[in-house]
Design a protein around this motif. Structure first.
Motif, PDB file in Angstrom:
ATOM      1  N   GLN A 168       7.286  22.481  15.122  1.00 25.58           N
ATOM      2  CA  GLN A 168       8.285  23.155  15.668  1.00 25.58           C
ATOM      3  C   GLN A 168       8.860  24.179  14.450  1.00 25.58           C
ATOM      4  N   ARG A 169       9.070  23.825  13.212  1.00 27.61           N
ATOM      5  CA  ARG A 169       9.670  24.292  12.225  1.00 27.61           C
ATOM      6  C   ARG A 169       8.944  25.333  11.467  1.00 27.61           C
ATOM      7  N   VAL A 170       7.582  24.992  10.765  1.00 31.03           N
ATOM      8  CA  VAL A 170       6.933  25.521   9.943  1.00 31.03           C
ATOM      9  C   VAL A 170       5.899  26.303  10.708  1.00 31.03           C
ATOM     10  N   MET A 171       5.176  25.833  11.853  1.00 35.52           N
ATOM     11  CA  MET A 171       3.975  26.477  12.280  1.00 35.52           C
ATOM     12  C   MET A 171       4.724  27.513  13.531  1.00 35.52           C
ATOM     13  N   SER A 172       3.543  28.569  13.502  1.00 30.91           N
ATOM     14  CA  SER A 172       4.080  29.496  14.531  1.00 30.91           C
ATOM     15  C   SER A 172       4.125  29.034  15.988  1.00 30.91           C
ATOM     16  N   LYS A 173       4.577  29.612  16.930  1.00 42.17           N
ATOM     17  CA  LYS A 173       4.682  29.278  18.218  1.00 42.17           C
ATOM     18  C   LYS A 173       3.499  28.959  19.060  1.00 42.17           C
ATOM     19  N   SER A 174       2.630  29.903  18.697  1.00 38.86           N
ATOM     20  CA  SER A 174       1.324  29.862  19.340  1.00 38.86           C
ATOM     21  C   SER A 174       0.045  29.012  18.535  1.00 38.86           C
ATOM     22  N   SER A 175       0.560  28.258  17.737  1.00 36.82           N
ATOM     23  CA  SER A 175      -0.284  27.579  16.768  1.00 36.82           C
ATOM     24  C   SER A 175      -0.916  26.547  17.029  1.00 36.82           C
TER      25      SER A 175
ATOM     26  N   MET B 137       0.730  -1.325   0.080  1.00 35.86           N
ATOM     27  CA  MET B 137       0.136   0.069  -0.141  1.00 35.86           C
ATOM     28  C   MET B 137       1.021   1.373  -0.034  1.00 35.86           C
ATOM     29  N   GLY B 138       0.455   2.068  -0.776  1.00 43.28           N
ATOM     30  CA  GLY B 138       1.387   3.466  -0.838  1.00 43.28           C
ATOM     31  C   GLY B 138       0.783   4.453   0.090  1.00 43.28           C
ATOM     32  N   PHE B 139       1.100   5.909  -0.173  1.00 37.32           N
ATOM     33  CA  PHE B 139       0.940   6.686   0.743  1.00 37.32           C
ATOM     34  C   PHE B 139       0.469   7.889  -0.058  1.00 37.32           C
ATOM     35  N   ASN B 140      -0.372   8.857   0.404  1.00 35.95           N
ATOM     36  CA  ASN B 140      -1.137  10.116  -0.277  1.00 35.95           C
ATOM     37  C   ASN B 140      -1.098  11.174   0.775  1.00 35.95           C
ATOM     38  N   LEU B 141      -0.716  12.353   0.335  1.00 35.07           N
ATOM     39  CA  LEU B 141      -1.140  13.346   1.396  1.00 35.07           C
ATOM     40  C   LEU B 141      -1.750  14.560   0.435  1.00 35.07           C
ATOM     41  N   SER B 142      -2.701  14.930   0.615  1.00 31.91           N
ATOM     42  CA  SER B 142      -3.309  16.127   0.025  1.00 31.91           C
ATOM     43  C   SER B 142      -3.991  17.217   0.979  1.00 31.91           C
ATOM     44  N   TYR B 143      -3.812  18.331   0.543  1.00 30.52           N
ATOM     45  CA  TYR B 143      -4.386  19.354   1.454  1.00 30.52           C
ATOM     46  C   TYR B 143      -5.155  20.289   0.836  1.00 30.52           C
ATOM     47  N   GLU B 144      -6.227  21.278   1.644  1.00 25.40           N
ATOM     48  CA  GLU B 144      -6.919  21.982   1.231  1.00 25.40           C
ATOM     49  C   GLU B 144      -7.137  23.442   1.774  1.00 25.40           C
ATOM     50  N   LEU B 145      -7.314  24.325   1.465  1.00 24.80           N
ATOM     51  CA  LEU B 145      -7.205  25.854   2.429  1.00 24.80           C
ATOM     52  C   LEU B 145      -8.695  26.083   2.579  1.00 24.80           C
ATOM     53  N   ASP B 146      -9.026  26.271   4.010  1.00 23.14           N
ATOM     54  CA  ASP B 146     -10.384  26.456   4.557  1.00 23.14           C
ATOM     55  C   ASP B 146     -10.110  27.959   5.031  1.00 23.14           C
ATOM     56  N   THR B 147     -11.235  28.680   5.362  1.00 28.75           N
ATOM     57  CA  THR B 147     -11.091  29.952   5.909  1.00 28.75           C
ATOM     58  C   THR B 147     -10.176  30.256   6.876  1.00 28.75           C
ATOM     59  N   ASP B 148     -10.028  29.613   7.793  1.00 20.81           N
ATOM     60  CA  ASP B 148      -9.167  30.014   8.825  1.00 20.81           C
ATOM     61  C   ASP B 148      -8.293  28.967   9.197  1.00 20.81           C
ATOM     62  N   LEU B 149      -8.306  27.740   8.382  1.00 22.45           N
ATOM     63  CA  LEU B 149      -7.185  26.740   8.586  1.00 22.45           C
ATOM     64  C   LEU B 149      -7.000  25.967   7.335  1.00 22.45           C
ATOM     65  N   VAL B 150      -5.874  25.324   7.551  1.00 21.50           N
ATOM     66  CA  VAL B 150      -5.627  24.273   6.431  1.00 21.50           C
ATOM     67  C   VAL B 150      -5.803  22.790   6.671  1.00 21.50           C
TER      68      VAL B 150
ATOM     69  N   GLN C 291       7.304  15.358   2.997  1.00 22.05           N
ATOM     70  CA  GLN C 291       7.950  16.452   3.913  1.00 22.05           C
ATOM     71  C   GLN C 291       7.340  17.860   3.283  1.00 22.05           C
ATOM     72  N   LYS C 292       8.144  17.970   1.685  1.00 19.75           N
ATOM     73  CA  LYS C 292       7.822  19.330   1.155  1.00 19.75           C
ATOM     74  C   LYS C 292       6.327  19.654   1.126  1.00 19.75           C
ATOM     75  N   THR C 293       5.498  18.729   0.698  1.00 21.26           N
ATOM     76  CA  THR C 293       4.163  19.004   0.367  1.00 21.26           C
ATOM     77  C   THR C 293       3.472  19.468   1.837  1.00 21.26           C
ATOM     78  N   PHE C 294       3.700  18.618   2.914  1.00 22.05           N
ATOM     79  CA  PHE C 294       3.254  19.082   4.106  1.00 22.05           C
ATOM     80  C   PHE C 294       3.526  20.513   4.546  1.00 22.05           C
ATOM     81  N   GLU C 295       4.904  20.844   4.153  1.00 22.78           N
ATOM     82  CA  GLU C 295       5.391  22.166   4.686  1.00 22.78           C
ATOM     83  C   GLU C 295       4.838  23.248   3.921  1.00 22.78           C
TER      84      GLU C 295
END
Lengths: 105, 142
Positions: A68-75, A1-14, A31-35
């Protein structure tokens, strides 16, 4: 079985959807896509895990890296509906003490 | 006894998991117990690939053997990378795992999960090979 990462932007979240098996190989590859996704709304990232059948420590490290590295501290990172086996790995790794895990969002 | 030999590259982690899943299921393991063993084997195999073979620029195979006795199921991993005893690795302590996510640096997490997830763990260095045996007790009546 493989792996898939998809994302969509909502109003105030991803929304990030993980499917399949997240291991040492697929964690590096995605990693790059998640980032890219987390940078869109670094304050709130909601990760849907219902169809994630397997996650190794590489997946845990990927979540930690994003928080730790991509999101803000209070995220906020929210993990939604992980399978029992995956939840067990998250709990053993101490991740459940640091992020919200919910049944639905 | 069943055996799988694959080149030690990350692309083969899925095949190794599939082998352990299938042989473990045939032996009578299921659910969380089987998942924990698959995770343990996967973590150690990934470790061999990244820190044994790739880091040392020394390619090699991973040989996986599955064996069932009356009471337990044992998976043995063999590689020809430089000597590495996972049991002597500096594992994270429980206190490390309750740090806020922002302050964490979890080295050795994979080995920690592997060791915690099995009933038996044994490392040997024989004939320039790392040999790790991981075992799980079988449920009664298997």
């Amino acid at each position: 079985m493989g792996f898939n990462l998809s994302y969509e932007l909502d109003t105030d979240l991803v929304k990030v959807v993980l499917r399949g098996e997240l291991d040492g190989q697929t964690a590096i590859k995605s990693q790059k896509t998640f980032e890219e996704a987390a940078k869109l709304k670094p304050d709130k990232v909601v990760v849907y895990m219902k169809d994630l059948n397997y996650m190794s420590s590489a997946g845990i490290r990927l979540l930690l890296y994003i928080k730790q590295r991509v999101m803000s501290k209070s995220s906020q990172m929210i993990l939604v509906a992980p399978q029992a086996t995956v939840l067990n790995t998250l709990t053993m790794s101490g991740v459940t003490q640091a992020v919200h895990v919910v049944d639905a969002y | 006894m069943k055996l799988l030999t694959v080149p030690g590259i990350l692309e083969n982690l899925g095949a190794i998991r599939q082998f352990v899943n299938q042989t473990g299921r045939e032996a009578g393991l299921s659910g969380q117990a089987l998942y924990d063993l698959v995770l343990a084997v996967d973590e150690l195999a990934a470790n061999t690939v990244l820190y044994g073979y790739e880091q040392n620029r020394q390619p090699g195979n991973i040989v996986v053997t599955a064996k069932t006795s009356k009471t337990e199921f044992t998976v043995t991993l063999e590689d020809t990378a430089p000597a590495f005893d996972p049991g002597k690795h500096n594992l994270p302590q429980d206190a490390d795992l309750i740090q806020p996510m922002e302050e964490r640096n979890i080295g050795g997490l994979g080995i920690y999960l592997a060791v915690k997830g099995v009933d038996g763990f044994k490392y040997q260095r024989i004939d320039q090979k790392n040999i790790v045996k991981l075992s799980k007790k079988l449920p009664p009546g298997s």
